[in-house]
Design an enzyme around this catalytic site. Sequence first.
Site, PDB file in Angstrom:
ATOM      1  NE  ARG A  98       1.011  -4.191  -4.926  1.00  0.00           N
ATOM      2  CZ  ARG A  98       1.613  -3.925  -3.822  1.00  0.00           C
ATOM      3  NH1 ARG A  98       2.846  -3.829  -3.920  1.00  0.00           N
ATOM      4  NH2 ARG A  98       1.126  -3.940  -2.506  1.00  0.00           N
ATOM      5  CD  GLU A 104      -2.400  -4.522  -7.321  1.00  0.00           C
ATOM      6  OE1 GLU A 104      -2.419  -5.449  -6.699  1.00  0.00           O
ATOM      7  OE2 GLU A 104      -2.568  -3.374  -6.734  1.00  0.00           O
ATOM      8  CB  SER A 143      -5.282  -4.093  -3.651  1.00  0.00           C
ATOM      9  OG  SER A 143      -5.457  -4.353  -2.346  1.00  0.00           O
TER      10      SER A 143
END
Length: 340
Positions: free
Chosen positions: A164, A334, A238
């Site tokens: 990520r 995130e 997410s």
Amino acid sequence: MQWQTDVDLTHRNSFGFPAVAERFVEIDQLEQLELALAEVEQQQWPLLILGGGSNLVFRENLPGAVISIATRGSHVLVDDENTAIIEVGAGENWHGFISQLLEKGLHGLENLALIPGNVGAAPVQNIGAYGVEMADCFHSLTAYDRETKALVQLSKDECLFGYRDSIFKSSQQGRYIIWCVRFVLSTVFSPKTQYRGIADYLAAQGIVEPTAYQVYQAVCDIRMSKLPLPSELGNAGSFFENPIVSEAVYSALKGQFPDLVAYPDRPGHFKLAAGWLIDKAGWKGRRVGPVGVYDKQALVLVNYGEGRAFDLLQLAGEITHSVKQRFGVELRMEPRLYPA
């Protein structure tokens, strides 16, 4: 190139939070981008480059300028017996692009179907799901370099992809504006079904040797069973990254919590399932005013319709504190908060 003022971006962020851009312009020509950036620099405005708005948490007022990159279209650059390189505009919808690849018989990214957002944002986050990361099929990209004021090509190695993460999110954040992306794909399908959810889905269907479409459909069905569509319930997918811990920390947690969900990561490390941690901390399905934790997937925070960034950040903070107290593990958000 003409700026619009006081533009409502409520429908340009997947949480559906109310947000007004002081200035906004949509761009698909290099000359337009250069003009817009020149004015941004001259006036010293804060700048946000906006894609699909699927990985952002907007506060209500967005000062300065917002530029939406709308470069679209795709074409095959190289096509040989087993592989093909395809170039796609940063403004293309990601899921639409994946569907096009399926139709063209180009394989490798089908496990990333139904991820919201635009193609240009995929390298920034190095999006991943169901055992596949975007970087697995990434070839290179073209971006506008705000330092040299020219288009540059960056290879996979130069993008410094991680979990990520990328150069666009870390050391060079704000320097590059992604214009188009190239992927190297296979003309021969090799299913990636190591992710348990996909394997279980296919087994339940009695499918032993899946086609590309069957894997694609499995991913779509699994995602729709766990994740709400942003058009129906505001979310950014997410919300927390899966934390990576040392083998010693993993072993200690596994001894205390035998049903701990985790996956091997780089040598000596394990990736913990953040959704499991949040669920076990008692948050799954809980609603706090206008926001809450989705009842089918604890990793997803949702806006029930009247929520704002303040509500969501307060909830996220409470979840983070709760998980830290119970498991000693720090959760990281995130999506990007803007303005920070």
